[in-house]
Design a protein around this motif. Structure first.
Motif, PDB file in Angstrom:
ATOM      1  N   TYR A  76       0.809  -1.228   0.000  1.00 21.50           N
ATOM      2  CA  TYR A  76       0.000   0.000   0.000  1.00 21.50           C
ATOM      3  C   TYR A  76       0.836   1.269   0.000  1.00 21.50           C
ATOM      4  CZ  TYR A  76      -3.534  -3.438   1.031  1.00 21.50           C
ATOM      5  OH  TYR A  76      -4.342  -4.541   0.969  1.00 21.50           O
ATOM      6  N   ALA A  77       2.147   1.129  -0.172  1.00 21.28           N
ATOM      7  CA  ALA A  77       3.050   2.288  -0.178  1.00 21.28           C
ATOM      8  C   ALA A  77       3.002   2.982  -1.540  1.00 21.28           C
ATOM      9  CB  ALA A  77       4.467   1.843   0.136  1.00 21.28           C
ATOM     10  N   PRO A  78       3.485   4.239  -1.576  1.00 23.94           N
ATOM     11  CA  PRO A  78       3.552   4.924  -2.869  1.00 23.94           C
ATOM     12  C   PRO A  78       4.547   4.246  -3.803  1.00 23.94           C
ATOM     13  CG  PRO A  78       4.301   6.365  -1.071  1.00 23.94           C
ATOM     14  CD  PRO A  78       3.945   5.041  -0.477  1.00 23.94           C
ATOM     15  N   GLY A  79       4.318   4.417  -5.059  1.00 24.85           N
ATOM     16  CA  GLY A  79       5.182   3.865  -6.093  1.00 24.85           C
ATOM     17  C   GLY A  79       4.505   4.036  -7.429  1.00 24.85           C
ATOM     18  N   HIS A  80       5.080   3.482  -8.449  1.00 24.39           N
ATOM     19  CA  HIS A  80       4.472   3.515  -9.778  1.00 24.39           C
ATOM     20  C   HIS A  80       4.446   2.083 -10.273  1.00 24.39           C
ATOM     21  CE1 HIS A  80       4.189   4.871 -14.137  1.00 24.39           C
ATOM     22  NE2 HIS A  80       3.097   5.316 -13.533  1.00 24.39           N
ATOM     23  N   ARG A  81       3.273   1.507 -10.314  1.00 24.48           N
ATOM     24  CA  ARG A  81       3.082   0.083 -10.556  1.00 24.48           C
ATOM     25  C   ARG A  81       2.941  -0.240 -12.045  1.00 24.48           C
ATOM     26  NH1 ARG A  81       1.446   1.824  -5.759  1.00 24.48           N
ATOM     27  NH2 ARG A  81       1.432   0.412  -3.980  1.00 24.48           N
ATOM     28  N   GLY A  82       3.811   0.326 -12.846  1.00 28.13           N
ATOM     29  CA  GLY A  82       3.831   0.115 -14.284  1.00 28.13           C
ATOM     30  C   GLY A  82       4.727   1.151 -14.919  1.00 28.13           C
ATOM     31  N   VAL A  83       4.613   1.313 -16.238  1.00 31.40           N
ATOM     32  CA  VAL A  83       5.344   2.359 -16.949  1.00 31.40           C
ATOM     33  C   VAL A  83       4.345   3.168 -17.752  1.00 31.40           C
ATOM     34  CG1 VAL A  83       7.516   1.064 -17.104  1.00 31.40           C
ATOM     35  CG2 VAL A  83       5.862   0.896 -18.951  1.00 31.40           C
ATOM     36  N   ASP A  84       4.648   4.451 -17.918  1.00 31.03           N
ATOM     37  CA  ASP A  84       3.822   5.317 -18.752  1.00 31.03           C
ATOM     38  C   ASP A  84       4.536   5.522 -20.075  1.00 31.03           C
ATOM     39  OD1 ASP A  84       2.003   5.532 -16.708  1.00 31.03           O
ATOM     40  OD2 ASP A  84       2.759   7.457 -15.986  1.00 31.03           O
ATOM     41  N   LEU A  85       3.825   5.233 -21.161  1.00 34.68           N
ATOM     42  CA  LEU A  85       4.356   5.373 -22.507  1.00 34.68           C
ATOM     43  C   LEU A  85       3.681   6.552 -23.192  1.00 34.68           C
ATOM     44  CD1 LEU A  85       4.162   1.606 -23.544  1.00 34.68           C
ATOM     45  CD2 LEU A  85       6.106   2.821 -22.533  1.00 34.68           C
ATOM     46  N   ALA A  86       4.476   7.450 -23.783  1.00 33.61           N
ATOM     47  CA  ALA A  86       3.918   8.592 -24.502  1.00 33.61           C
ATOM     48  C   ALA A  86       3.044   8.076 -25.637  1.00 33.61           C
ATOM     49  CB  ALA A  86       5.035   9.476 -25.050  1.00 33.61           C
ATOM     50  N   ALA A  87       1.790   8.545 -25.684  1.00 32.74           N
ATOM     51  CA  ALA A  87       0.862   8.100 -26.729  1.00 32.74           C
ATOM     52  C   ALA A  87      -0.275   9.092 -26.841  1.00 32.74           C
ATOM     53  CB  ALA A  87       0.315   6.714 -26.407  1.00 32.74           C
ATOM     54  N   PRO A  88      -0.491   9.653 -28.025  1.00 31.69           N
ATOM     55  CA  PRO A  88      -1.624  10.562 -28.206  1.00 31.69           C
ATOM     56  C   PRO A  88      -2.951   9.815 -28.046  1.00 31.69           C
ATOM     57  CG  PRO A  88      -0.095  10.699 -30.062  1.00 31.69           C
ATOM     58  CD  PRO A  88       0.328   9.540 -29.213  1.00 31.69           C
ATOM     59  N   GLU A  89      -3.959  10.547 -27.612  1.00 27.26           N
ATOM     60  CA  GLU A  89      -5.303   9.999 -27.519  1.00 27.26           C
ATOM     61  C   GLU A  89      -5.689   9.390 -28.873  1.00 27.26           C
ATOM     62  OE1 GLU A  89      -9.759  11.798 -26.940  1.00 27.26           O
ATOM     63  OE2 GLU A  89      -8.102  12.804 -25.912  1.00 27.26           O
ATOM     64  N   GLY A  90      -6.296   8.223 -28.849  1.00 21.66           N
ATOM     65  CA  GLY A  90      -6.720   7.543 -30.063  1.00 21.66           C
ATOM     66  C   GLY A  90      -5.708   6.558 -30.616  1.00 21.66           C
ATOM     67  N   THR A  91      -4.482   6.542 -30.065  1.00 21.48           N
ATOM     68  CA  THR A  91      -3.453   5.601 -30.525  1.00 21.48           C
ATOM     69  C   THR A  91      -3.909   4.173 -30.266  1.00 21.48           C
ATOM     70  OG1 THR A  91      -1.693   7.186 -30.054  1.00 21.48           O
ATOM     71  CG2 THR A  91      -1.046   4.876 -30.212  1.00 21.48           C
ATOM     72  N   THR A  92      -3.693   3.290 -31.227  1.00 23.70           N
ATOM     73  CA  THR A  92      -4.066   1.882 -31.072  1.00 23.70           C
ATOM     74  C   THR A  92      -3.079   1.174 -30.143  1.00 23.70           C
ATOM     75  OG1 THR A  92      -5.042   1.841 -33.274  1.00 23.70           O
ATOM     76  CG2 THR A  92      -4.504  -0.290 -32.293  1.00 23.70           C
ATOM     77  N   VAL A  93      -3.627   0.401 -29.207  1.00 25.39           N
ATOM     78  CA  VAL A  93      -2.847  -0.419 -28.275  1.00 25.39           C
ATOM     79  C   VAL A  93      -2.918  -1.853 -28.790  1.00 25.39           C
ATOM     80  CG1 VAL A  93      -2.636  -1.231 -25.890  1.00 25.39           C
ATOM     81  CG2 VAL A  93      -3.445   1.107 -26.363  1.00 25.39           C
ATOM     82  N   HIS A  94      -1.749  -2.481 -28.972  1.00 26.54           N
ATOM     83  CA  HIS A  94      -1.656  -3.837 -29.513  1.00 26.54           C
ATOM     84  C   HIS A  94      -1.249  -4.820 -28.425  1.00 26.54           C
ATOM     85  CE1 HIS A  94      -1.773  -2.290 -33.652  1.00 26.54           C
ATOM     86  NE2 HIS A  94      -1.092  -1.284 -33.150  1.00 26.54           N
ATOM     87  N   ALA A  95      -1.633  -6.070 -28.608  1.00 23.74           N
ATOM     88  CA  ALA A  95      -1.220  -7.123 -27.681  1.00 23.74           C
ATOM     89  C   ALA A  95       0.292  -7.323 -27.795  1.00 23.74           C
ATOM     90  CB  ALA A  95      -1.934  -8.430 -28.011  1.00 23.74           C
ATOM     91  N   PRO A  96       1.033  -7.236 -26.688  1.00 25.49           N
ATOM     92  CA  PRO A  96       2.481  -7.441 -26.752  1.00 25.49           C
ATOM     93  C   PRO A  96       2.857  -8.908 -26.963  1.00 25.49           C
ATOM     94  CG  PRO A  96       1.815  -7.048 -24.501  1.00 25.49           C
ATOM     95  CD  PRO A  96       0.601  -6.869 -25.352  1.00 25.49           C
ATOM     96  N   THR A  97       1.902  -9.805 -26.743  1.00 26.27           N
ATOM     97  CA  THR A  97       2.096 -11.241 -26.928  1.00 26.27           C
ATOM     98  C   THR A  97       0.729 -11.899 -26.986  1.00 26.27           C
ATOM     99  OG1 THR A  97       3.321 -13.167 -26.099  1.00 26.27           O
ATOM    100  CG2 THR A  97       2.249 -11.767 -24.450  1.00 26.27           C
ATOM    101  N   ALA A  98       0.698 -13.178 -27.260  1.00 23.75           N
ATOM    102  CA  ALA A  98      -0.567 -13.904 -27.290  1.00 23.75           C
ATOM    103  C   ALA A  98      -1.145 -14.000 -25.881  1.00 23.75           C
ATOM    104  CB  ALA A  98      -0.354 -15.299 -27.866  1.00 23.75           C
ATOM    105  N   GLY A  99      -2.467 -13.996 -25.799  1.00 23.59           N
ATOM    106  CA  GLY A  99      -3.115 -14.116 -24.506  1.00 23.59           C
ATOM    107  C   GLY A  99      -4.619 -14.091 -24.638  1.00 23.59           C
ATOM    108  N   THR A 100      -5.276 -14.029 -23.486  1.00 24.83           N
ATOM    109  CA  THR A 100      -6.732 -13.960 -23.424  1.00 24.83           C
ATOM    110  C   THR A 100      -7.127 -12.686 -22.691  1.00 24.83           C
ATOM    111  OG1 THR A 100      -6.884 -16.360 -23.359  1.00 24.83           O
ATOM    112  CG2 THR A 100      -8.819 -15.131 -22.620  1.00 24.83           C
ATOM    113  N   VAL A 101      -8.026 -11.929 -23.285  1.00 25.33           N
ATOM    114  CA  VAL A 101      -8.543 -10.727 -22.633  1.00 25.33           C
ATOM    115  C   VAL A 101      -9.427 -11.203 -21.480  1.00 25.33           C
ATOM    116  CG1 VAL A 101      -9.942  -8.652 -22.900  1.00 25.33           C
ATOM    117  CG2 VAL A 101      -8.438  -9.406 -24.768  1.00 25.33           C
ATOM    118  N   THR A 102      -9.056 -10.847 -20.253  1.00 22.90           N
ATOM    119  CA  THR A 102      -9.802 -11.297 -19.083  1.00 22.90           C
ATOM    120  C   THR A 102     -10.587 -10.171 -18.421  1.00 22.90           C
ATOM    121  OG1 THR A 102      -7.750 -11.156 -17.810  1.00 22.90           O
ATOM    122  CG2 THR A 102      -8.397 -13.331 -18.594  1.00 22.90           C
TER     123      THR A 102
END
Length: 148
Positions: free
Chosen positions: A34-60
């Protein structure tokens, strides 16, 4: 099995189209759950940019959490519990239960207040433990071996 070993079998790519996006805020693990931190990375991306699957998987999961769109992709054959990668703020293009391959369009970057400028927050979890999602691209830490 170690996370790095499991990643060697995955086809991995950036969740945003080439060239590689700028990491505007790196992963900073919290000292405690529960401490402060950043639990991921922020990638520069304009609104509307398509996000692609980085690998095979199942959308859960694909829907709102705390007023922001979130999509979770669970990665098969990555141990127990399996790795899950998350994306926010997004407008999902696929429904939960959809099986995807690396590069499949998953969502579009949505407006949000997570970054000063528009960005995609990319996370990675095993169970409740947050990991650096960039290990999906690097395959873990590099180690130099002796020449002899």
């Amino acid at each position: 099995m170690h996370t790095t070993t499991l990643l060697l079998a995955l086809a991995l790519c950036w969740p945003l189209a080439p060239p590689a996006p700028d990491v505007v805020r790196p992963w900073q693990p919290p000292a405690t759950p529960y401490a402060p931190g950043h639990r991921g990375v922020d990638l520069a991306a304009p609104e509307g940019t398509t996000v692609h699957a980085p690998t095979a998987g199942t959308v859960t999961f694909a829907g709102p959490v705390g007023g922001r769109g979130v999509l979770t992709l669970t990665l098969p054959h990555t141990g127990t519990p399996p790795l899950r990668t998350t994306f926010t703020p997004v407008t999902p293009l696929v429904r939960p239960g959809t099986h995807v391959t690396a590069g499949t369009p998953l969502a579009r970057v949505a407006p949000g207040t997570h970054c000063p400028r528009s960005c995609l927050h990319w996370g990675l979890l095993r169970g409740r433990e947050y990991l650096d999602p960039l290990i999906l691209l690097r395959g873990g830490r590099s180690r130099l071996l002796p020449l002899h």
